[in-house]
Design a protein around this motif. Structure first.
Motif, mmCIF file in Angstrom:
data_model
loop_
_atom_site.group_PDB
_atom_site.id
_atom_site.type_symbol
_atom_site.label_atom_id
_atom_site.label_comp_id
_atom_site.label_asym_id
_atom_site.label_seq_id
_atom_site.Cartn_x
_atom_site.Cartn_y
_atom_site.Cartn_z
ATOM 1 N N LEU A 296 23.559 23.135 -12.523
ATOM 2 C CA LEU A 296 22.985 24.202 -13.346
ATOM 3 C C LEU A 296 23.343 24.025 -14.813
ATOM 4 N N ASN B 45 22.983 29.841 -20.029
ATOM 5 C CA ASN B 45 22.205 28.621 -20.197
ATOM 6 C C ASN B 45 21.287 28.687 -21.407
ATOM 7 N N LEU C 125 24.143 33.869 -15.557
ATOM 8 C CA LEU C 125 24.022 32.405 -15.599
ATOM 9 C C LEU C 125 22.883 31.966 -16.514
ATOM 10 N N TYR D 31 22.837 35.946 -11.571
ATOM 11 C CA TYR D 31 21.882 34.961 -12.078
ATOM 12 C C TYR D 31 21.404 35.311 -13.480
ATOM 13 N N LYS E 192 30.560 24.257 -6.296
ATOM 14 C CA LYS E 192 30.769 23.482 -7.529
ATOM 15 C C LYS E 192 29.593 22.548 -7.842
ATOM 16 N N CYS F 73 29.131 36.537 -7.264
ATOM 17 C CA CYS F 73 29.635 35.587 -8.260
ATOM 18 C C CYS F 73 30.526 34.549 -7.591
ATOM 19 N N ILE G 278 28.536 31.892 -5.984
ATOM 20 C CA ILE G 278 27.989 30.899 -6.897
ATOM 21 C C ILE G 278 29.090 29.975 -7.408
ATOM 22 N N LEU G 279 30.209 30.590 -7.819
ATOM 23 C CA LEU G 279 31.290 29.790 -8.414
ATOM 24 C C LEU G 279 31.920 28.851 -7.389
ATOM 25 N N THR H 158 26.324 22.796 -7.158
ATOM 26 C CA THR H 158 25.176 23.484 -7.750
ATOM 27 C C THR H 158 25.499 23.903 -9.177
ATOM 28 N N LEU H 159 26.719 24.371 -9.363
ATOM 29 C CA LEU H 159 27.141 24.819 -10.681
ATOM 30 C C LEU H 159 27.075 23.674 -11.689
#
Lengths: 368, 374
Positions: A24, A231, A227, A224, A18, A11, A14-15, A20-21
């Motif tokens: 997304l 979404n 995430l 994921y 920034k 996590c 991913i976090l 890519t986040l």
């Protein structure tokens, strides 16, 4: 408990990223806005040119009526038919009306007169609609000119558009968008993340750690799943509250189906990552093998029934097709479990198959 | 010049060495062109219909016959019950139901008018609209037929057939072949993908695996390095376009009404824009994953607003203004104009100015932002 630390680490990965986040979460929002407001299939106003050889009150009346309608905007008056080609070639207009000389005179005295409508046919569907609209306007104009048409025996058609009375394109786009975004995040992101560990060599480090391979993969995909689920909620929320896309069926069932599809996509992502060891290849396979079919062969943008049979057959192998059917059924028709169990079963079988294949492939990679 | 030559040599060596990439550059576009060419068909065919005939008269039979003969519709179920039709609509067996009421023929004659009901599954808005259009056309033809027959009967009052007759013509695509319109657009998508994706990923890859730093300590100049990096993809892009055009001509019988030179000239500048975009993205990202996502993000927006799938004419004003800044949209417009309508240099001039301006702007910004340092 190590698995939780591992998930936490993923996590953070991913976090931390920034950019890519932002994409997304920004991408679904921008796509919804585009699909909801900008992308329409219904015809807007088209530019019309008129070759008026008559110059009488009737031809003037026709011109005014066409100009006044919301579908046409009279942009030029030309003198000859040859000039139409020049205007079409510059895309300054897309439809032309040719009025013959003595138009009003012939109409009044002989009782009937000819008109010629020429459309720029490069885009067949739009051209057909333009012609249809123009003909309808000419018809109604004719009635005003009080030239009687055939009498009696009128069949009136009463059209009822079921499930989507206002023919809003966004009703069809929201389910498609769900499938696309979930595919993108769940399948493509996982495929790339796992291949990245392989490419940079950190996968081997992980494999010699006391964590079992299954746990490593689980740890990598759990973030994921979260995430993707967020979404999915985001898209549904936007669709429902901003564009009034109804959710007639059971919301819990809808979310359950979304989770099943997320799992299908994840299993595909893992499968791709076991097939390749370079991020570039993984990306290209995901783009060409997952995203393109999801956009094209799922019924998202192009109706499946119009495609030649080989493509219709291939479409059955694409998870997004089934997911979109399920979503449309539940959201727009209010279907329940009994109507969608077959499609759900197909998704579950696909997931099992992809997972099975990945496990097999993954072992082979470890042996090397 | 020598340095550029060496870099290009190195790039080509790397591209062709990678067994995974080669099929992606050559086979993937071919598959994409084939699948897209056949799939991207908005021509609505095979509409399944339930005919609910509650009249069973000679006229209702004739109407059903006309429906079958039109070629657009497949009769799924011929039934007297509306509930069967509704069930078929719900389970997607039928796209629409035509409900002919009881005593249709009798009442039509007696009351001079009668209602027919169309129930359409409208979830896919475009399909529903087109299907309704076809059916109404068939109904109105049928209506005209029976009117003329009815009026020619001695019992009816004589009326002369009057009115405006409209003849229609579809120029540039007389057979209304959707592929003629779609395939040129797909070629643009292919060129775009190759240009933007591969260039961005290629440069970021050097960053990610650390070879960028090694290149940076060499005496290679910034400009040389960029030219050396981008030129191979420019060449591949143009080759891809040539291959695509050949396939389109061979498989889809695409007519080439216009001058191909205009298309290649436009593509040459267009690729500079796409490669510049790739370069720009690569300066702002550190990993291939990021680069890919950002490129994807922009390409999707460009494609949606390009007029490839839906007409730009239907967009609201603000979206139309955005399309003026969309290089993909310009190229699609130009390639369609030239291939279908034989548009000449003077017709597409504006597009050339626009794309050249984009090329200068994008590459200028990318060059400014690109820093050669460790």
């Amino acid at each position: 408990m190590t698995i939780f630390h591992f998930i936490k680490k993923e996590c953070f990965h991913i976090l931390r990223d920034k950019r890519t986040l932002l994409i997304l979460f920004g991408m679904p929002v921008i796509m919804i806005v585009l699909f909801g407001y900008a992308i329409r299939n219904d015809l807007g106003s088209s530019k019309l040119v008129i070759v008026d050889n008559a110059h009488d009150t009737y031809s003037q009346q026709l011109t005014d009526r066409l100009d006044a309608s919301k579908y046409f905007e009279v942009s030029y008056q030309l003198n000859t038919i040859e000039q139409i080609d020049q205007v079409f070639r510059k895309e300054k207009a897309s439809i032309a009306l040719v009025i013959p000389s003595q138009f009003g005179h012939t109409l009044m005295h002989a009782g009937s007169a000819q008109l010629l409508l020429i459309a720029d046919g490069s885009d067949p569907n739009t051209a057909t609609s333009r012609i249809q609209y123009a003909q309808a306007i000419i018809q109604s104009c004719q009635q005003d000119m009080q030239v009687a048409g055939p009498q009696g025996l009128h069949i009136h058609t009463d059209i009822r558009m079921l499930y989507n009375p206002e023919l809003k394109s966004v009703y069809g786009f929201i389910p498609g968008l769900m499938a696309l975004i979930l595919m993108l995040i769940s399948a493509m992101m996982t495929a790339i993340t796992i291949t990245k560990e392989k490419e940079t060599g950190t996968m081997e480090l992980l494999l010699v750690s006391p964590l079992k391979p299954v746990l490593i993969i689980t740890g990598k995909i759990v973030p994921y799943i979260l995430l993707s689920f967020i979404n999915a909620l985001l898209i549904l929320g936007f669709g429902h509250f901003l564009f009034d896309v109804p959710i007639l069926g059971n919301t819990a069932l809808l979310l359950l189906e979304s989770i099943i599809f997320i799992l299908t996509a994840l299993s595909l992502g893992i499968l791709i990552s076991t097939l390749t060891s370079s991020q570039q290849t993984a990306m290209m396979i995901s783009l060409g093998g997952l995203l393109m079919p999801t956009v094209l062969l799922s019924g998202f943008i192009f109706p499946l029934s119009s495609m030649p049979w080989p493509l219709r057959w291939i479409a059955n192998l694409i998870p997004a097709k089934w997911f979109i059917l399920i979503l449309k059924d539940i959201m727009l028709k209010g279907s329940g479990w009994r109507q969608v169990w077959e499609e759900t079963l197909i998704l579950l079988v696909m997931t099992t198959l992809f997972t099975g294949l990945s496990i097999q492939k993954f072992k082979i990679r470890l042996d090397k | 010049m020598r340095i550029i030559k060496f870099i290009i040599q190195k790039e080509f060596l790397q591209i062709f060495r990678n067994k995974g990439m080669l099929p992606i550059i050559i086979i993937l576009p071919i598959i994409q062109l084939l699948v897209l060419g056949f799939a991207a068909d908005y021509e609505i065919k095979n509409i399944t219909v339930d005919v609910v005939d509650r009249d069973h008269s000679s006229w209702s039979n004739r109407l059903t016959g006309k429906l079958k003969a039109s070629g657009y519709f497949l009769i799924n179920n011929y039934t007297p019950s509306s509930s069967t039709a509704l069930r078929d609509l719900e389970s997607r067996q039928a796209d629409l139901a035509l409900v002919i009421p009881p005593h249709f023929e009798r009442d039509l004659v007696r009351n001079q008018g009668q209602k027919i009901q169309l129930l359409i599954n409208a979830i896919t808005g475009i399909k529903a609209g087109v299907a309704a259009g076809y059916l109404q056309q068939i109904l109105s033809e049928f209506n005209k037929e029976i009117q003329i027959e009815w009026l020619s009967q001695p019992t009816a009052s004589p009326t002369r057939a009057v009115g405006i007759n409209t003849t229609t013509a579809y120029w540039y695509n007389p057979y209304q072949d959707y592929k003629q319109f779609m395939v040129p657009g797909i070629l643009v998508v292919l060129v775009t993908m190759i240009g933007a994706f591969l260039s961005a990923m290629n440069i970021v890859r050097e960053k990610e695996i650390g070879t960028m730093e090694q290149l940076n300590v060499t005496p290679i100049k910034k400009l040389h390095f960029i030219i050396g990096k981008l030129l191979p993809f420019w060449i591949i892009g143009l080759m891809e376009l040539t291959l695509g055009l050949l396939l389109a001509w061979w498989i889809f019988d695409l007519t080439f009404a216009g001058n191909l030179l205009i298309i290649f000239m436009f593509a040459a500048i267009y690729l500079l824009v796409m490669l510049g975009m790739g370069l720009l993205i690569s300066t702002k990202t550190d990993t291939q994953q990021q680069a890919m996502f950002i490129t994807w993000f922009f390409i999707v927006i460009f494609l949606l607003l390009s007029g490839l799938f839906t007409p730009i004419d239907s967009m609201p004003g603000w979206a139309k203004s955005i399309t003026l800044f969309n290089p993909v949209g310009w190229f699609i417009k130009v390639i369609r104009m030239v291939l279908l309508k034989n548009s000449t240099w003077s017709d597409v001039q504006t597009a050339f100015y626009a794309i050249t301006a984009f090329a200068i702007a994008v590459n200028g910004i990318a060059l400014l932002l690109y820093k050669k340092r460790i």
